[in-house]
Design a protein around this motif. Structure first.
Motif, mmCIF file in Angstrom:
data_model
loop_
_atom_site.group_PDB
_atom_site.id
_atom_site.type_symbol
_atom_site.label_atom_id
_atom_site.label_comp_id
_atom_site.label_asym_id
_atom_site.label_seq_id
_atom_site.Cartn_x
_atom_site.Cartn_y
_atom_site.Cartn_z
ATOM 1 N N LEU A 1 124.512 -66.470 33.514
ATOM 2 C CA LEU A 1 123.200 -67.000 33.862
ATOM 3 C C LEU A 1 122.617 -67.815 32.717
ATOM 4 O O LEU A 1 122.005 -68.853 32.939
ATOM 5 C CB LEU A 1 122.238 -65.863 34.221
ATOM 6 C CG LEU A 1 122.416 -65.252 35.594
ATOM 7 C CD1 LEU A 1 121.509 -64.055 35.761
ATOM 8 C CD2 LEU A 1 122.143 -66.274 36.671
ATOM 9 N N LEU A 2 122.801 -67.349 31.510
ATOM 10 C CA LEU A 2 122.297 -68.069 30.345
ATOM 11 C C LEU A 2 122.936 -69.452 30.243
ATOM 12 O O LEU A 2 122.269 -70.422 29.891
ATOM 13 C CB LEU A 2 122.555 -67.252 29.077
ATOM 14 C CG LEU A 2 121.826 -67.671 27.822
ATOM 15 C CD1 LEU A 2 120.323 -67.693 28.039
ATOM 16 C CD2 LEU A 2 122.163 -66.724 26.686
ATOM 17 N N ARG B 1 116.155 -65.648 31.744
ATOM 18 C CA ARG B 1 115.015 -64.871 31.248
ATOM 19 C C ARG B 1 114.292 -64.185 32.404
ATOM 20 O O ARG B 1 113.910 -63.024 32.306
ATOM 21 C CB ARG B 1 114.065 -65.779 30.469
ATOM 22 C CG ARG B 1 112.971 -65.005 29.743
ATOM 23 C CD ARG B 1 112.129 -65.883 28.847
ATOM 24 N NE ARG B 1 111.462 -66.930 29.601
ATOM 25 C CZ ARG B 1 111.550 -68.232 29.337
ATOM 26 N NH1 ARG B 1 112.280 -68.653 28.330
ATOM 27 N NH2 ARG B 1 110.902 -69.112 30.066
ATOM 28 N N ARG B 2 114.126 -64.885 33.512
ATOM 29 C CA ARG B 2 113.487 -64.278 34.689
ATOM 30 C C ARG B 2 114.318 -63.093 35.193
ATOM 31 O O ARG B 2 113.775 -62.063 35.573
ATOM 32 C CB ARG B 2 113.356 -65.305 35.820
ATOM 33 C CG ARG B 2 112.315 -66.362 35.563
ATOM 34 C CD ARG B 2 112.219 -67.335 36.712
ATOM 35 N NE ARG B 2 111.602 -66.681 37.865
ATOM 36 C CZ ARG B 2 111.851 -67.017 39.127
ATOM 37 N NH1 ARG B 2 112.696 -67.984 39.408
ATOM 38 N NH2 ARG B 2 111.259 -66.381 40.104
ATOM 39 N N PHE B 3 115.653 -63.251 35.185
ATOM 40 C CA PHE B 3 116.543 -62.200 35.663
ATOM 41 C C PHE B 3 116.423 -60.933 34.807
ATOM 42 O O PHE B 3 116.440 -59.826 35.341
ATOM 43 C CB PHE B 3 117.991 -62.710 35.671
ATOM 44 C CG PHE B 3 118.986 -61.716 36.191
ATOM 45 C CD1 PHE B 3 119.122 -61.502 37.549
ATOM 46 C CD2 PHE B 3 119.784 -61.001 35.317
ATOM 47 C CE1 PHE B 3 120.040 -60.584 38.034
ATOM 48 C CE2 PHE B 3 120.701 -60.083 35.793
ATOM 49 C CZ PHE B 3 120.834 -59.880 37.152
ATOM 50 N N THR B 4 116.269 -61.105 33.497
ATOM 51 C CA THR B 4 116.177 -59.939 32.608
ATOM 52 C C THR B 4 114.920 -59.123 32.858
ATOM 53 O O THR B 4 114.876 -57.938 32.525
ATOM 54 C CB THR B 4 116.205 -60.337 31.113
ATOM 55 O OG1 THR B 4 115.072 -61.162 30.828
ATOM 56 C CG2 THR B 4 117.487 -61.046 30.755
ATOM 57 N N LYS B 5 113.901 -59.723 33.468
ATOM 58 C CA LYS B 5 112.645 -59.018 33.731
ATOM 59 C C LYS B 5 112.669 -58.220 35.032
ATOM 60 O O LYS B 5 111.736 -57.466 35.307
ATOM 61 C CB LYS B 5 111.486 -60.014 33.758
ATOM 62 C CG LYS B 5 111.253 -60.675 32.412
ATOM 63 C CD LYS B 5 110.156 -61.693 32.494
ATOM 64 C CE LYS B 5 109.965 -62.387 31.155
ATOM 65 N NZ LYS B 5 108.907 -63.399 31.223
ATOM 66 N N LEU B 6 113.725 -58.383 35.827
ATOM 67 C CA LEU B 6 113.822 -57.678 37.101
ATOM 68 C C LEU B 6 114.240 -56.227 36.883
ATOM 69 O O LEU B 6 114.893 -55.903 35.898
ATOM 70 C CB LEU B 6 114.836 -58.370 38.015
ATOM 71 C CG LEU B 6 114.571 -59.829 38.344
ATOM 72 C CD1 LEU B 6 115.706 -60.374 39.210
ATOM 73 C CD2 LEU B 6 113.240 -60.007 39.036
ATOM 74 N N SER B 7 113.879 -55.364 37.841
ATOM 75 C CA SER B 7 114.305 -53.967 37.780
ATOM 76 C C SER B 7 114.365 -53.389 39.181
ATOM 77 O O SER B 7 113.839 -53.975 40.140
ATOM 78 C CB SER B 7 113.340 -53.148 36.923
ATOM 79 O OG SER B 7 112.059 -53.142 37.511
ATOM 80 N N GLY B 8 115.012 -52.263 39.318
ATOM 81 C CA GLY B 8 115.078 -51.543 40.588
ATOM 82 C C GLY B 8 115.716 -52.343 41.703
ATOM 83 O O GLY B 8 116.720 -53.026 41.518
ATOM 84 N N THR B 9 115.114 -52.259 42.879
ATOM 85 C CA THR B 9 115.640 -52.925 44.068
ATOM 86 C C THR B 9 115.680 -54.433 43.899
ATOM 87 O O THR B 9 116.629 -55.091 44.341
ATOM 88 C CB THR B 9 114.782 -52.568 45.301
ATOM 89 O OG1 THR B 9 114.741 -51.144 45.440
ATOM 90 C CG2 THR B 9 115.352 -53.176 46.561
ATOM 91 N N ALA C 1 119.655 -72.892 43.242
ATOM 92 C CA ALA C 1 120.093 -71.780 44.089
ATOM 93 C C ALA C 1 119.816 -70.451 43.397
ATOM 94 O O ALA C 1 119.345 -69.503 44.024
ATOM 95 C CB ALA C 1 121.572 -71.912 44.408
ATOM 96 N N VAL C 2 120.092 -70.377 42.095
ATOM 97 C CA VAL C 2 119.816 -69.159 41.338
ATOM 98 C C VAL C 2 118.318 -68.877 41.335
ATOM 99 O O VAL C 2 117.884 -67.735 41.525
ATOM 100 C CB VAL C 2 120.378 -69.264 39.898
ATOM 101 C CG1 VAL C 2 119.946 -68.074 39.050
ATOM 102 C CG2 VAL C 2 121.898 -69.385 39.923
#
Length: 82
Positions: A13-14, A22-30, A57-58
């Protein structure tokens, strides 16, 4: 741009886009599970077609995950019902 299939998802992703990584790293759970599944499907499709992954798309996959939607194209090799 060459994308190594053997890199961890975060590293791939990087290389695609640092903002989406950076947005992806902030996600959690479902939300993280939905985004991970969608991004992996996108990367597999890009690898299969020998094209570079698409930043937009990402971004859309992450946006959809944040909204609680699992949105992705079905493929003939899906082993589970969507």
């Amino acid at each position: 741009m060459t994308f190594d299939k053997h890199l961890p998802l975060q590293e791939r992703l990087l290389r695609i886009d640092h903002i989406q990584a950076r947005r992806f790293t902030k996600l959690s759970g479902t939300t993280l599970e939905i985004a991970t599944e969608g991004i992996i499907r996108h990367l597999r499709a890009c690898d299969r077609m020998d094209v570079n992954p698409d930043t937009s798309a990402v971004r859309e996959i992450i946006d959809d995950a944040l909204n609680g939607r699992r949105v992705f194209a079905e493929t003939s090799d899906d082993r589970r019902a969507a």
